[in-house]
Design a protein around this motif. Structure first.
Motif, PDB file in Angstrom:
ATOM      1  N   SER A  46       0.828  -1.213   0.000  1.00  0.00           N
ATOM      2  CA  SER A  46       0.000   0.000   0.000  1.00  0.00           C
ATOM      3  C   SER A  46       0.857   1.256   0.000  1.00  0.00           C
ATOM      4  N   VAL A  47       2.002   1.216   0.658  1.00  0.00           N
ATOM      5  CA  VAL A  47       2.900   2.379   0.673  1.00  0.00           C
ATOM      6  C   VAL A  47       3.533   2.581  -0.702  1.00  0.00           C
TER       7      VAL A  47
ATOM      8  N   ARG B  49       1.371   4.207  -3.686  1.00  0.00           N
ATOM      9  CA  ARG B  49       1.065   5.643  -3.733  1.00  0.00           C
ATOM     10  C   ARG B  49       2.053   6.365  -4.639  1.00  0.00           C
TER      11      ARG B  49
END
Length: 65
Positions: free
Chosen positions: A35-36, A39
């Motif tokens: 998820s990091v 981005r």
């Protein structure tokens, strides 16, 4: 004999649950990392206001000026 079999099954269940916990921890860490990295990178423009500009000229190495 039946008691030994029951104990073996209990031990195998405990080992299996421990492996599942380890796997779930790993899935959680990998999901957080994904998820990091998914981005976009934020825009960045450095403003070097705290650094003075160089005022000296360029000199070639090896010259005798």
């Amino acid at each position: 004999m039946e008691n030994d079999t029951t104990e073996q099954i209990k031990q195998e269940l405990h080992r299996t649950i421990d492996r599942m916990r380890h796997d779930l921890d790993r899935v959680e860490i990998l999901t957080a990392a994904l998820s990091v990295f998914a981005r976009p990178i934020p825009e960045y423009e450095p403003t070097f206001l705290h650094i003075r500009h160089a005022t000296r000229g360029v000199h070639k190495l090896g010259t005798s000026d």
